[in-house]
Design an enzyme around this catalytic site. Structure first.
Site, mmCIF file in Angstrom:
data_model
loop_
_atom_site.group_PDB
_atom_site.id
_atom_site.type_symbol
_atom_site.label_atom_id
_atom_site.label_comp_id
_atom_site.label_asym_id
_atom_site.label_seq_id
_atom_site.Cartn_x
_atom_site.Cartn_y
_atom_site.Cartn_z
ATOM 1 N N CYS A 1 0.743 -1.294 0.040
ATOM 2 C CA CYS A 1 -0.239 0.364 0.485
ATOM 3 C C CYS A 1 0.884 1.421 0.007
ATOM 4 C CB CYS A 1 -1.274 -0.040 1.300
ATOM 5 S SG CYS A 1 -1.509 1.847 1.630
ATOM 6 N N THR B 1 -8.356 -0.082 6.874
ATOM 7 C CA THR B 1 -7.914 0.848 5.994
ATOM 8 C C THR B 1 -6.043 0.899 6.452
ATOM 9 O OG1 THR B 1 -7.627 3.322 6.412
ATOM 10 C CG2 THR B 1 -9.396 1.584 4.884
ATOM 11 N N TRP C 1 -8.430 -6.943 5.576
ATOM 12 C CA TRP C 1 -6.407 -7.255 5.328
ATOM 13 C C TRP C 1 -6.046 -8.097 6.774
ATOM 14 C CZ3 TRP C 1 -2.797 -4.828 2.138
ATOM 15 C CH2 TRP C 1 -3.063 -3.521 1.780
ATOM 16 N N TYR D 1 -5.346 6.669 -9.182
ATOM 17 C CA TYR D 1 -6.562 6.385 -8.755
ATOM 18 C C TYR D 1 -7.653 5.931 -9.296
ATOM 19 C CZ TYR D 1 -3.978 3.406 -5.187
ATOM 20 O OH TYR D 1 -3.259 2.741 -4.744
#
Length: 346
Positions: free
Chosen positions: A55, A122, A88, A186
């Site tokens: 990330c 996140t 995650w 993005y």
């Protein structure tokens, strides 16, 4: 946003047909500060940074933590490069559990903070080890607080990544880089219509052209040393040819075809604290496997050739002192080295 919605490393929503990509920026904004004004004072060993090398937003924090020498004060757990719709996961660890928090999914730490938490799960996130609950996942504030609030625990020779006299300029550059480049890739990749993609594409390369011109005559983005601005740009540039150029259709120009930016990125990559945190294998696996709406086959491309990252960059001729009055960080601590297959530095 439902916790059951597929969530990727950015914390933003996926593309909506006919619309432009809009990032969900509703983060847990609680801060860890020297005076503990939000109820969470800086304390060595109390908190755990949960990150993922895949990330870009988490990679910022990994780099800053290493540059400042905070490894002994703030432990780090690493999630694997892929995840499902829930969270995650810690599939890199024995038994699939984080060895400090004892959890299988980062989701568990968010629910320990709020059982009804409904936003993105996140990284990066900082977890209070005592309670097992997330304190913050506000990635933009997180690095600034490591730089300004954790100073008592910085290593001797730690660089000043956010010098007071340059903060206004750093903030201005960061805003432009975020809008056009960090988030711009993005906006291209998750555009929900041709018009949205075309606008995002133009904006992205307008930003990259501006950076190319700026960095032709100076070694770093602001001032003559590495700052927060360089960290924020680097984590996008290092992913550009590997994933954004093809996967996100950011394909006017490769990074290797932009002379100043390519040399600048190599300069940083070869600086201790930058390239030694990068895992290209995990980066590619994350984007090409997780983003099934963009890459439904899940095939991870074999390229690009990574050897160029170690070629001489020649940026020394522009002057500058990478760490200012400070010194480079020492060797990567045991247990935090990137596997040889993930980086040309291996």
């Amino acid at each position: 946003m439902s916790d059951e919605r597929p969530e990727h490393s950015t914390g933003g929503v996926y593309s909506v047909p006919g619309q432009e990509y809009t990032r969900d920026d509703r983060y847990l904004a609680t801060r860890i500060t020297a005076d503990g004004r939000d109820g969470f004072p800086v304390e060595p060993g109390r908190y755990r940074l949960i990150a993922a090398r895949a990330c870009p937003w988490a990679s910022r924090v990994i780099i800053v933590r290493r540059l400042l020498g905070l490894e002994s004060a703030l432990s780090m757990g690493l999630a694997g490069p892929t995840h499902d719709a829930r969270s995650w996961t810690f599939d890199l660890d024995p038994g699939g559990r984080d060895p400090v928090l004892g959890i299988e999914r980062l989701q568990e730490a968010f629910f320990a903070r709020d059982p009804h938490y409904s936003r993105g799960i996140t990284v990066p996130a900082i977890v209070d080890v005592r309670s097992g609950a997330v304190v913050t996942n506000d990635f933009a504030q997180m690095t600034l607080d490591l730089e300004l609030e954790w100073t008592a625990h910085h290593r001797p020779g730690a660089p000043d990544l956010y010098p007071e006299r340059l903060r206004d300029e750093i903030d201005q550059v960061n805003r432009r880089v975020y809008a056009k480049v960090n988030n711009g890739v993005y906006r291209c990749g998750f555009a929900g219509s041709q018009d949205a993609y075309d606008a995002a594409y133009r904006s992205l390369f307008d930003g990259l052209d501006w950076l190319e011109e700026r960095l032709t005559g100076q070694r770093y983005l602001v001032g003559d040393t590495i700052t927060e601005a360089d960290v924020r740009l680097f984590t996008t540039l290092v992913r550009f040819d590997a994933v954004y150029h093809g996967h996100f259709k950011c394909n006017r120009t490769k990074l290797t075809e932009m002379p100043a930016l390519w040399a600048y990125a190599r300069d940083l990559f070869q600086t201790p604290g930058f390239g030694d945190t990068v895992d290209f294998a995990q980066i590619k696996e994350h984007y090409y496997v997780v983003h099934t709406d963009i890459n439904p086959t899940g095939i991870v491309p074999a390229g690009p050739d990574l050897s160029g990252w170690l070629h001489p960059h020649g940026r020394e001729q522009l002057g500058g002192r990478p760490f200012g009055d400070g010194t480079p960080p020492g060797p990567v601590p045991d247990g935090e080295r990137v596997a040889a297959a993930g980086t040309p530095l291996g």
